[in-house]
Write a protein that holds these residues in place. Structure first.
Motif, PDB file in Angstrom:
ATOM      1  N   GLN A 311       0.819  -1.216   0.000  1.00 40.71           N
ATOM      2  CA  GLN A 311       0.000   0.000   0.000  1.00 40.71           C
ATOM      3  C   GLN A 311       0.848   1.258   0.000  1.00 40.71           C
ATOM      4  O   GLN A 311       0.474   2.287  -0.567  1.00 40.71           O
ATOM      5  CB  GLN A 311      -0.919   0.022   1.228  1.00 40.71           C
ATOM      6  N   LYS A 312       2.006   1.201   0.630  1.00 41.92           N
ATOM      7  CA  LYS A 312       2.847   2.387   0.758  1.00 41.92           C
ATOM      8  C   LYS A 312       3.626   2.716  -0.516  1.00 41.92           C
ATOM      9  O   LYS A 312       4.456   3.628  -0.516  1.00 41.92           O
ATOM     10  CB  LYS A 312       3.803   2.215   1.935  1.00 41.92           C
ATOM     11  N   ARG A 382       0.057   3.891  -2.713  1.00 43.08           N
ATOM     12  CA  ARG A 382      -1.029   3.583  -3.657  1.00 43.08           C
ATOM     13  C   ARG A 382      -2.287   4.327  -3.228  1.00 43.08           C
ATOM     14  O   ARG A 382      -3.007   4.894  -4.046  1.00 43.08           O
ATOM     15  CB  ARG A 382      -1.271   2.081  -3.701  1.00 43.08           C
ATOM     16  N   PHE A 383      -2.605   4.298  -1.930  1.00 43.84           N
ATOM     17  CA  PHE A 383      -3.638   5.149  -1.341  1.00 43.84           C
ATOM     18  C   PHE A 383      -3.154   5.556   0.033  1.00 43.84           C
ATOM     19  O   PHE A 383      -2.341   4.866   0.655  1.00 43.84           O
ATOM     20  CB  PHE A 383      -4.998   4.430  -1.266  1.00 43.84           C
ATOM     21  N   GLU A 384      -3.613   6.690   0.527  1.00 40.98           N
ATOM     22  CA  GLU A 384      -3.127   7.199   1.809  1.00 40.98           C
ATOM     23  C   GLU A 384      -4.217   8.055   2.446  1.00 40.98           C
ATOM     24  O   GLU A 384      -4.483   9.169   1.966  1.00 40.98           O
ATOM     25  CB  GLU A 384      -1.858   8.029   1.617  1.00 40.98           C
ATOM     26  N   VAL A 402       5.346  12.471  -3.295  1.00 38.60           N
ATOM     27  CA  VAL A 402       4.125  11.755  -2.942  1.00 38.60           C
ATOM     28  C   VAL A 402       3.293  11.429  -4.175  1.00 38.60           C
ATOM     29  O   VAL A 402       3.377  12.097  -5.206  1.00 38.60           O
ATOM     30  CB  VAL A 402       3.260  12.577  -1.954  1.00 38.60           C
ATOM     31  N   HIS A 403       2.490  10.391  -4.042  1.00 38.57           N
ATOM     32  CA  HIS A 403       1.429  10.093  -4.997  1.00 38.57           C
ATOM     33  C   HIS A 403       0.236  10.969  -4.631  1.00 38.57           C
ATOM     34  O   HIS A 403      -0.137  11.051  -3.457  1.00 38.57           O
ATOM     35  CB  HIS A 403       1.069   8.611  -4.919  1.00 38.57           C
TER      36      HIS A 403
END
Length: 486
Positions: A311-312, A382-384, A402-403
């Protein structure tokens, strides 16, 4: 004065696996400053139980499944001015490993019982088991506390309390899902195992309990509040979240600047701030020496402080690592998690001594050193939901890469030509979750690094950003007031 019970499984600095602990520690003080009367309820994990002083028993907590014993204690914890309630149940909480899993990372088979009891204890406080203090609002954090909302709904139905509930989603991906036959251990009315309740594709979901039964729902950034209403990031709960959109609020997490301040951080090699960042060079050199990196002031140093999970966005980091190193960069990684990611970063360290370093676990002191010594913090998730790493990076002048999702999109301004000219750029943002997009952002880092004066301006702008708890606390005050009117 509104009385608010915060319910959390973690609490910094005594017990932390992620950002939840930081929020649980900082929000109550901010609420008190805003004129509310907060208290905390936490499980009696060893680190918490051992630190509790002035403890007195409030009353027993009946275990729905029968055997065992639990007691609700009231006492004090170091560093907290408010009273703390601790659910003392050694048979459930006095164990090795993390709060949720054993030493080899296997989730405890009775986690449904452990955290159902936390929700039941919150309901007893809402019913007035402590004659000296009864909450108007019970604010439950993440799935571990989700059943507090269900238990209090049951108490309200029996006219045992008028308390209202607020449920905060810190990460929708972790939902506390258990087999249906565990429902009998939860102490809830049988009717609650239904689509309009805890049932989730034939199983029991603690997260869904919070989302369904809470009077108000919050999550930890405005963008994430919108994202979780989509199939892509709703993890099967997007329909429920869209249905409850009228009581869903995105409130960005804050930073406790009493703890996170390079001007006053006692563990740093040198103090510095946005007006005079000269001390950051000394912090970088100290970090390089501490970690065994080549002591090269001209090498951009990239930091990661994170759980090592997919996820990170860490596969993107690994894929682009050869290019980062060929361009002269260095990488320091602090964290533990998925075995294959731990192995890959350890292998990279072995292949590139002096350029890549990996340290395990959650070392709070080293984390501060990494924020202070790094030039860039990598947060390509990927999401945060919110993210605190990028907020700490901004404060310490380690520009976040960052994404552009969730709280990352809400807090980092990309170093575009326009924002560079306006002195509003604070980091680097890529929008498509691809290796190509991440690689382009990485190349922009090196391009800006080659212009020291421009880099210094962006760093100063980053360090001037403020994401304190005062504004967040005011938003929570508003949410509580609406919930009490529902």
């Amino acid at each position: 004065m509104t009385r608010v019970l915060q319910v959390s499984a973690e609490l910094f600095p005594l017990l932390k696996t992620g950002g939840l602990a930081d929020v649980a520690a900082a929000l109550p003080a901010a609420l008190a400053a805003a004129g509310l009367q907060p208290r905390l309820l936490v499980p009696g994990f060893p680190a918490i139980r051992q630190s509790l002083s002035q403890a007195s028993a409030v009353g027993p907590v009946a275990l729905p499944w029968g055997e065992g014993a639990a007691t609700l204690l009231r006492g004090r914890l170091p560093g907290f001015e408010l009273p703390i309630y601790v659910l003392d149940a050694p048979g459930l909480f006095d164990r090795p490993g993390s709060p949720y899993a054993n030493e080899v990372g296997e989730a405890y088979a009775d986690n449904h019982r452990r955290f159902a009891l936390l929700g039941l204890a919150a309901a007893q406080l809402a019913e007035g088991v402590d004659p000296g203090w009864q909450p108007d609002i019970v604010h439950a954090h993440d799935w571990h506390a989700g059943l507090a909302c269900a238990h209090i709904a049951a108490s309200r139905a029996r006219r045992l309390t008028q308390a209202r509930t607020v449920f905060t989603v810190h990460n929708l991906a972790y939902q506390g899902v258990f087999a249906a036959d565990h429902f009998r251990d939860l102490g809830l009315p049988a009717a609650y195992f239904a689509v309009e309740g805890l049932e989730f594709y034939g199983q029991v979901s603690f997260m869904k309990a919070g989302l369904h039964f809470a009077d108000a729902i919050t999550t930890v950034s405005p963008t994430y509040a919108r994202e979780i209403q989509t199939p892509e990031q709703g993890f099967g709960l997007d329909g429920l979240l869209r249905h409850r959109a009228g009581v869903l609020h995105g409130i960005l997490n804050g930073v406790d600047y009493d703890i996170w301040s390079p001007a006053h951080d006692p563990v740093l090699a040198s103090a510095y701030d946005a007006h005079d960042a000269a001390g950051k060079a000394a912090c970088k050199a100290a970090l390089q020496r501490e970690c065994g990196l080549q002591e090269r002031p001209g090498a951009p140093l990239f930091g990661i402080v994170s759980r090592l999970t997919e996820q990170k966005g860490l596969p993107l980091v690994l894929q682009a690592l050869p290019g980062l190193l060929e361009a002269g960069g260095q990488l320091v990684v602090l964290g533990s998690g998925d075995a294959w990611l731990e192995a890959e970063f350890s292998a990279a360290e072995a292949r590139h001594p002096g350029q890549v370093v990996r340290r395990t676990g959650m070392d709070e002191r080293l984390a501060h050193h990494i924020y202070a010594g790094s030039d860039v913090m990598l947060v390509p998730s990927r999401f945060e939901p919110c993210g605190l790493t990028q907020l700490y990076g901004l404060r310490y002048g380690a520009l976040p890469l960052v994404h552009g999702v969730g709280g990352l999109a809400d807090t980092v301004v990309d170093a575009t030509l326009e924002d560079l000219a306006a002195d509003t750029a604070t980091g680097f943002v890529f929008n498509a979750y691809t290796a190509e997009a991440y690689g382009r952002a990485l190349r922009r880092v090196f391009a800006l690094w080659s212009q020291p004066a421009c880099w210094a301006r962006v760093r100063a702008a980053a360090m001037r950003q403020r994401f304190g708890w005062e504004g967040a606390a005011q938003r929570y005050v508003e949410v509580y007031a609406r919930a009490m009117q529902s």
